[in-house]
Write a protein that holds these residues in place. Structure first.
Motif, PDB file in Angstrom:
ATOM      1  N   ILE A 205     -23.557 -41.716 -10.746  1.00 55.51           N
ATOM      2  CA  ILE A 205     -24.273 -42.211 -11.923  1.00 55.51           C
ATOM      3  C   ILE A 205     -24.311 -41.107 -12.977  1.00 55.51           C
ATOM      4  N   ALA A 206     -23.990 -41.438 -14.203  1.00 57.34           N
ATOM      5  CA  ALA A 206     -24.042 -40.469 -15.301  1.00 57.34           C
ATOM      6  C   ALA A 206     -25.485 -40.255 -15.733  1.00 57.34           C
ATOM      7  N   ASP A 207     -25.763 -39.069 -16.283  1.00 53.46           N
ATOM      8  CA  ASP A 207     -27.115 -38.792 -16.786  1.00 53.46           C
ATOM      9  C   ASP A 207     -27.555 -39.844 -17.797  1.00 53.46           C
ATOM     10  N   SER A 208     -26.631 -40.233 -18.666  1.00 55.63           N
ATOM     11  CA  SER A 208     -26.975 -41.216 -19.698  1.00 55.63           C
ATOM     12  C   SER A 208     -27.383 -42.551 -19.098  1.00 55.63           C
ATOM     13  N   GLU A 209     -26.771 -42.930 -17.988  1.00 53.71           N
ATOM     14  CA  GLU A 209     -27.138 -44.177 -17.305  1.00 53.71           C
ATOM     15  C   GLU A 209     -28.464 -44.025 -16.576  1.00 53.71           C
ATOM     16  N   ALA A 210     -28.675 -42.858 -15.959  1.00 56.98           N
ATOM     17  CA  ALA A 210     -29.931 -42.622 -15.242  1.00 56.98           C
ATOM     18  C   ALA A 210     -31.116 -42.687 -16.203  1.00 56.98           C
ATOM     19  N   ARG A 211     -30.918 -42.217 -17.415  1.00 59.85           N
ATOM     20  CA  ARG A 211     -32.009 -42.215 -18.396  1.00 59.85           C
ATOM     21  C   ARG A 211     -32.419 -43.623 -18.803  1.00 59.85           C
ATOM     22  N   LYS A 212     -31.547 -44.568 -18.663  1.00 57.75           N
ATOM     23  CA  LYS A 212     -31.883 -45.957 -18.980  1.00 57.75           C
ATOM     24  C   LYS A 212     -32.914 -46.525 -18.005  1.00 57.75           C
ATOM     25  N   ASP A 213     -33.075 -45.861 -16.843  1.00 57.31           N
ATOM     26  CA  ASP A 213     -34.099 -46.277 -15.866  1.00 57.31           C
ATOM     27  C   ASP A 213     -35.284 -45.329 -15.847  1.00 57.31           C
ATOM     28  N   GLY A 214     -35.298 -44.350 -16.746  1.00 57.18           N
ATOM     29  CA  GLY A 214     -36.447 -43.452 -16.846  1.00 57.18           C
ATOM     30  C   GLY A 214     -36.319 -42.159 -16.070  1.00 57.18           C
ATOM     31  N   PHE A 215     -35.075 -41.717 -15.802  1.00 59.67           N
ATOM     32  CA  PHE A 215     -34.831 -40.449 -15.121  1.00 59.67           C
ATOM     33  C   PHE A 215     -34.232 -39.454 -16.104  1.00 59.67           C
ATOM     34  N   VAL A 216     -34.665 -38.211 -16.026  1.00 61.85           N
ATOM     35  CA  VAL A 216     -34.189 -37.214 -16.977  1.00 61.85           C
ATOM     36  C   VAL A 216     -32.764 -36.781 -16.682  1.00 61.85           C
ATOM     37  N   THR A 217     -32.338 -36.830 -15.419  1.00 62.78           N
ATOM     38  CA  THR A 217     -30.954 -36.575 -15.003  1.00 62.78           C
ATOM     39  C   THR A 217     -30.616 -37.524 -13.864  1.00 62.78           C
ATOM     40  N   ALA A 218     -29.333 -37.632 -13.563  1.00 66.29           N
ATOM     41  CA  ALA A 218     -28.925 -38.474 -12.431  1.00 66.29           C
ATOM     42  C   ALA A 218     -29.453 -37.913 -11.112  1.00 66.29           C
ATOM     43  N   TYR A 219     -29.463 -36.570 -10.980  1.00 63.77           N
ATOM     44  CA  TYR A 219     -29.947 -35.969  -9.738  1.00 63.77           C
ATOM     45  C   TYR A 219     -31.416 -36.290  -9.490  1.00 63.77           C
ATOM     46  N   ALA A 220     -32.167 -36.524 -10.552  1.00 65.26           N
ATOM     47  CA  ALA A 220     -33.575 -36.899 -10.400  1.00 65.26           C
ATOM     48  C   ALA A 220     -33.730 -38.213  -9.651  1.00 65.26           C
ATOM     49  N   MET A 221     -32.674 -39.006  -9.587  1.00 66.50           N
ATOM     50  CA  MET A 221     -32.733 -40.292  -8.891  1.00 66.50           C
ATOM     51  C   MET A 221     -32.644 -40.135  -7.378  1.00 66.50           C
ATOM     52  N   SER A 222     -32.372 -38.917  -6.883  1.00 66.26           N
ATOM     53  CA  SER A 222     -32.156 -38.759  -5.440  1.00 66.26           C
ATOM     54  C   SER A 222     -33.430 -38.951  -4.628  1.00 66.26           C
ATOM     55  N   ASN A 223     -34.566 -38.477  -5.119  1.00 67.75           N
ATOM     56  CA  ASN A 223     -35.861 -38.739  -4.483  1.00 67.75           C
ATOM     57  C   ASN A 223     -36.982 -38.275  -5.411  1.00 67.75           C
ATOM     58  N   GLU A 224     -38.220 -38.583  -5.032  1.00 66.47           N
ATOM     59  CA  GLU A 224     -39.359 -38.304  -5.908  1.00 66.47           C
ATOM     60  C   GLU A 224     -39.542 -36.814  -6.194  1.00 66.47           C
ATOM     61  N   SER A 225     -39.373 -35.972  -5.183  1.00 71.04           N
ATOM     62  CA  SER A 225     -39.586 -34.536  -5.383  1.00 71.04           C
ATOM     63  C   SER A 225     -38.526 -33.938  -6.296  1.00 71.04           C
ATOM     64  N   GLU A 226     -37.270 -34.366  -6.126  1.00 70.47           N
ATOM     65  CA  GLU A 226     -36.221 -33.882  -7.023  1.00 70.47           C
ATOM     66  C   GLU A 226     -36.469 -34.391  -8.443  1.00 70.47           C
ATOM     67  N   ASP A 227     -36.978 -35.581  -8.562  1.00 74.18           N
ATOM     68  CA  ASP A 227     -37.344 -36.139  -9.861  1.00 74.18           C
ATOM     69  C   ASP A 227     -38.390 -35.250 -10.543  1.00 74.18           C
ATOM     70  N   PHE A 228     -39.395 -34.852  -9.788  1.00 72.96           N
ATOM     71  CA  PHE A 228     -40.483 -34.041 -10.341  1.00 72.96           C
ATOM     72  C   PHE A 228     -39.972 -32.684 -10.826  1.00 72.96           C
ATOM     73  N   VAL A 229     -39.183 -32.009 -10.005  1.00 74.66           N
ATOM     74  CA  VAL A 229     -38.731 -30.665 -10.399  1.00 74.66           C
ATOM     75  C   VAL A 229     -37.631 -30.725 -11.447  1.00 74.66           C
ATOM     76  N   GLU A 230     -36.854 -31.797 -11.471  1.00 77.15           N
ATOM     77  CA  GLU A 230     -35.883 -31.959 -12.552  1.00 77.15           C
ATOM     78  C   GLU A 230     -36.587 -32.146 -13.889  1.00 77.15           C
ATOM     79  N   MET A 231     -37.692 -32.864 -13.880  1.00 70.68           N
ATOM     80  CA  MET A 231     -38.483 -32.999 -15.102  1.00 70.68           C
ATOM     81  C   MET A 231     -38.953 -31.632 -15.587  1.00 70.68           C
ATOM     82  N   ILE A 232     -39.507 -30.835 -14.688  1.00 68.33           N
ATOM     83  CA  ILE A 232     -40.008 -29.505 -15.051  1.00 68.33           C
ATOM     84  C   ILE A 232     -38.875 -28.652 -15.613  1.00 68.33           C
ATOM     85  N   SER A 233     -37.753 -28.616 -14.903  1.00 70.14           N
ATOM     86  CA  SER A 233     -36.645 -27.764 -15.298  1.00 70.14           C
ATOM     87  C   SER A 233     -36.064 -28.183 -16.641  1.00 70.14           C
TER      88      SER A 233
END
Length: 303
Positions: A205-233
């Motif tokens: 999944i591209a970052d641009s596609e992930a953002r359409k679901d409310g994720f800052v990067t595609a890697y943030a979609m892997s799980n909640e904790s990665e989502d949280f730290v990707e937001m911070i970073s």
């Protein structure tokens, strides 16, 4: 019994003689590099790392090659010594100095990892993704791709180098954020914002596609904790204006999962608010001030 004792003594003497001969035969064999026999005379770089990282922060930086600090199944190369000091100097400016400015030296020394291991190249995975950094138990951070690190103070710097340098800062902020949330867990409300949208297929999944679901990067979609730290970073590296651009770049329409533009933007804003409140409530850190100063440091290095 007498003959048995004599035989045993003779056998023991023979074994000692064989061992002594083996030791004599091996006395001239050289140590195999990388298997624990390597030694070197510490030079000016080692002294600088000691004075810059070990003395003030109790952080050891290992740049001399040791395959066993990494996944032995990976093909990697050592870092070039000429990039080590500029990279560490930049990491100190962007990460260490700004956290100390906002949270204090005691905070940083308490939570910072104590061991950095550097690799010159990236670590490629079987699924085609690359690992740019790992953290182990809040103590050790492995940094990859150091040989591509160039800031504007380094020879050969080009604007195209900014993406790689920002990615290295991204890894540091990401892994340190893991340490923080593993010490004090983020609010459970964060997990509810994108519930049902996490996937192990994030690497397709591209970052641009992930953002359409409310994720800052595609890697943030892997799980909640990665989502949280990707937001911070991402919030720290891109700054407030950069994060706002990410939110505002989400196009009109719907994602493949049926999320609307308004829903995607609202999810990112909800996550932003939780990150900001988490830093204040958990560590008494003004996140927006940390964000502003971190971004200023990056701009000074790259632009």
């Amino acid at each position: 019994m007498k003959y048995l004792k004599i035989f045993f003594l003779l056998l023991t003497a023979a074994m000692f003689a064989a061992c002594a001969k083996e030791e004599d035969d091996l006395s001239g064999v050289q140590d195999i590099p990388g298997l624990g026999g390597d030694t070197w005379v510490p030079g000016s770089l080692d002294a600088w790392l000691h004075d810059t990282m070990t003395v003030p922060y109790n952080i050891e930086v290992k740049y001399k090659w040791d395959q066993f600090e990494f996944d032995v199944t990976k093909t990697l190369v050592p870092p070039k010594e000429e990039v080590v000091a500029p990279a560490i100097r930049a990491i100190k400016k962007v990460w260490i100095d700004n956290y100390i400015k906002e949270a204090g030296e005691i905070f940083f020394k308490k939570y910072s990892p104590k061991f950095f291991v550097l690799s010159g190249s990236a670590s490629w995975n079987d699924n085609g993704t690359i690992t740019l950094g790992t953290a182990e138990g809040g103590r050790k951070i492995v940094m990859y791709l150091l040989n591509d690190f160039r800031t504007k103070e380094m020879p050969g710097y080009q604007k195209s180098d900014t993406a790689n340098v920002k990615q290295i800062f991204h890894v540091i902020e990401h892994e340190f954020a893991h340490i923080l949330h593993q010490t004090i867990m983020y609010p459970v409300e964060f997990k509810k914002i994108c519930a049902g949208y996490y996937t192990g297929n994030w690497n397709n999944i591209a970052d641009s596609e992930a953002r359409k679901d409310g994720f800052v990067t595609a890697y943030a979609m892997s799980n909640e904790s990665e989502d949280f730290v990707e937001m911070i970073s991402m919030m720290l590296i891109e700054g407030k204006a950069g994060f706002d651009r990410i939110v505002n770049s989400i196009p009109e329409g719907f994602s493949v999962n049926g999320s609307s533009q308004a829903q995607a933007k609202e999810r990112l804003r909800q996550k932003e608010a939780i990150v900001v409140s988490y830093f204040k409530a958990s560590y008494n850190v003004d996140f927006y001030s940390l964000q502003s100063n971190t971004r200023k440091s990056i701009v000074q290095l790259l632009y």
